[in-house]
Design an enzyme around this catalytic site. Structure first.
Site, PDB file in Angstrom:
ATOM      1  N   GLY A 187       0.826  -1.204   0.000  1.00 18.10           N
ATOM      2  CA  GLY A 187       0.000   0.000   0.000  1.00 18.10           C
ATOM      3  C   GLY A 187       0.857   1.249   0.000  1.00 18.10           C
ATOM      4  N   GLY A 192       1.636   2.305   5.586  1.00 19.19           N
ATOM      5  CA  GLY A 192       2.753   1.436   5.946  1.00 19.19           C
ATOM      6  C   GLY A 192       3.330   1.796   7.308  1.00 19.19           C
ATOM      7  N   GLU A 209       5.542  -3.191   1.031  1.00 22.38           N
ATOM      8  CA  GLU A 209       5.667  -2.855  -0.386  1.00 22.38           C
ATOM      9  C   GLU A 209       4.920  -1.545  -0.598  1.00 22.38           C
ATOM     10  OE1 GLU A 209       7.617  -4.246  -2.267  1.00 22.38           O
ATOM     11  OE2 GLU A 209       7.826  -6.363  -1.770  1.00 22.38           O
ATOM     12  N   CYS A 243       2.275   0.453  -8.938  1.00 24.12           N
ATOM     13  CA  CYS A 243       3.342   1.030  -8.112  1.00 24.12           C
ATOM     14  C   CYS A 243       4.665   1.100  -8.857  1.00 24.12           C
ATOM     15  CB  CYS A 243       3.507   0.222  -6.828  1.00 24.12           C
ATOM     16  SG  CYS A 243       3.929  -1.514  -7.108  1.00 24.12           S
TER      17      CYS A 243
END
Length: 468
Positions: A187, A192, A209, A243
């Site tokens: 996310g 995070g 991640e 991402c």
């Protein structure tokens, strides 16, 4: 805590040893394979309903890449699970020294919305392969994919050891209050940090991640048309909601003048004269995300695209120029079909620009001169690197995938996923006899004993000699 009983139930299953045998792990992984096969059409329809993701993109990213991970794991699991025997000293030469591959226990996997199947399934494959019990938390933003996972997966996996939890922000916060043995989160950095803070209360290890502002340097020496195709594909696939998309291009004024008509031509080749009518171009996942992109479009100047439709949550493939480092679009991950171009004088200035910012998930570099690509690789730091293309490094199960610093912590894909969910337990098994060999380490001490112990225990540098 509403999830305490669930976590306790899975912990009891793990402590029973049920998930440890290789045969059990293989059976569960094969069940995941059946889920991907039998629910393929449902997966395609769910991702289309969530963000109008084209079937081609869904079949490639949500199904094929998951199957590649699964097959790589099944092909190698017996080898990965074996004890790894290691070098020994003279003192332990008659003993057994090895690394045991132990599961962590009960792990939590929190998935994102942009690749709602793939980014849950890939870590799940590694967690099962490593022998863990797993709680799976899909994103609540992609409701159709969440429903598919919540209703579909339990009929394939052992319910005693694997469960899907549907939860929003408040419920996920309560879920994170429980003690897990490992947490895998995909996310944004802000969330995070929340996950890592919750994990710290239980000293739980994490993989994060998180994505990042991925730079794409284009040198003056390259095939402009090929660069345009590869950069446009990397930026606009999944409507830019990945991402690993190139977040901005760094190039000279001369290259920008060549690149803009090439990008305009490529976008028309990909999506036709009106991308809104193209079956190969998706939509933004939600109203909140759409409004955020509307704000980012105010950065710089639109030279390609720029059209939006709030009702459809449509944002056209867009290229911005005259973008300044201080503009809003340069301070957050784009996560949409917008490509800013930032002017630099040369490669050295591009590298300085990259290094002045948080370390990204991936650095891209394009040049017909391999020395230029290698210079960018050697003088920057990022989670990954891809020269003369975009995204393709993610397709290899042989390469680790993960961030560094602001873009994440830890890695996965292929064996790296298995290793992430595995505790590498250092083990020494000694003989109960031969006690005379141990006498030198026991008190009373002497210089003579120390000299013998040093010779028997020390690790010597290669090509070094010992003066007697």
């Amino acid at each position: 805590n509403p999830y305490a009983e669930l976590v306790s139930r899975l912990r009891a299953a793990w402590l029973s040893g049920k998930t440890r045998p290789m045969e059990y792990r293989v059976a569960q992984l094969e069940a995941l394979g059946r889920f991907l096969d039998e629910k393929q059409q449902d997966i395609l329809e769910a991702t289309t309903a969530d963000m109008r993701k084209p079937f081609f993109e869904s079949e490639f990213s949500e199904i094929l890449l998951c199957k590649n991970e699964l097959h790589e794991t099944l092909n190698n699991l017996s080898h990965w699970m074996k004890d790894e025997h290691v070098d020994k000293s003279l003192v332990t030469s008659l003993d057994s020294a090895f690394i045991r591959k132990d599961p962590y226990g009960v792990v939590l996997i929190i998935g994102p919305w942009n690749c709602p199947i793939h980014l849950l399934m890939v870590p799940l494959i590694g967690a099962i392969a490593a022998g863990n019990c797993v709680i799976i938390k899909p994103s609540e933003i992609t409701k159709n994919s969440q429903t598919l996972m919540a209703e579909g997966l339990p009929s394939y996996l052992d319910k005693d050891c694997f469960t899907v939890v549907t939860a929003g922000v408040e419920e996920t916060t309560r879920l994170l209050e429980n003690k897990f043995d490992y947490i895998f989160f995909t996310g944004i950095p802000a969330v995070g940090r929340i996950v890592m803070t919750a994990a710290a209360k239980h000293l739980t290890p994490v993989t994060l991640e998180l994505g990042g502002k991925n730079p794409c340097y284009v040198s003056d020496s390259c095939d402009v048309q090929n660069v345009a195709r590869r950069v446009a594909w990397g930026r606009f696939v999944n409507t830019g909601q990945t991402c690993v998309a190139p977040n901005y291009v760094l190039c000279s004024v001369e290259m920008q003048e060549k690149l803009l008509p090439a990008l305009r031509k490529v976008i028309t080749e990909f999506y036709g004269p009106n991308p809104q009518e193209s079956p190969d171009f998706g939509r933004i996942v939600g109203d909140k995300q759409f409004q955020r992109l509307q704000t980012l479009l105010r950065s710089g100047r639109v030279v390609i695209g720029g059209q939006t439709d709030e009702k459809e949550r449509y944002v056209a493939p867009t290229v911005l120029v005259d973008v300044q480092p201080s503009d809003p679009i340069m301070h957050e991950e784009v996560f949409g079909p917008i490509l800013p171009i930032v002017i630099v004088a040369n490669m050295d200035e591009a590298i300085d620009f990259i290094n002045s910012r948080e370390r990204p998930l991936v650095v891209y570099a394009f040049s017909s001169d391999d020395k230029v690509v290698n210079q960018v690789l050697e003088r920057t730091s990022s989670g990954g690197f891809c020269g003369n293309d975009t995204l393709m490094h993610v397709t290899l199960t042989s390469l680790p995938f993960g961030g560094i610093g602001d873009s994440g912590l830890g890695m996965h894909h292929g064996k790296f996923t298995f290793d992430t969910f595995t505790h590498h337990r250092g083990c020494l098994h000694r003989n109960m006899g031969r006690e005379a060999l141990n006498a030198l380490r026991y008190p009373p001490y002497s210089q003579q004993k120390l000299g013998i112990v040093r010779v028997a225990s020390e690790v010597k540098r290669k090509d070094a000699c010992t003066l007697l």
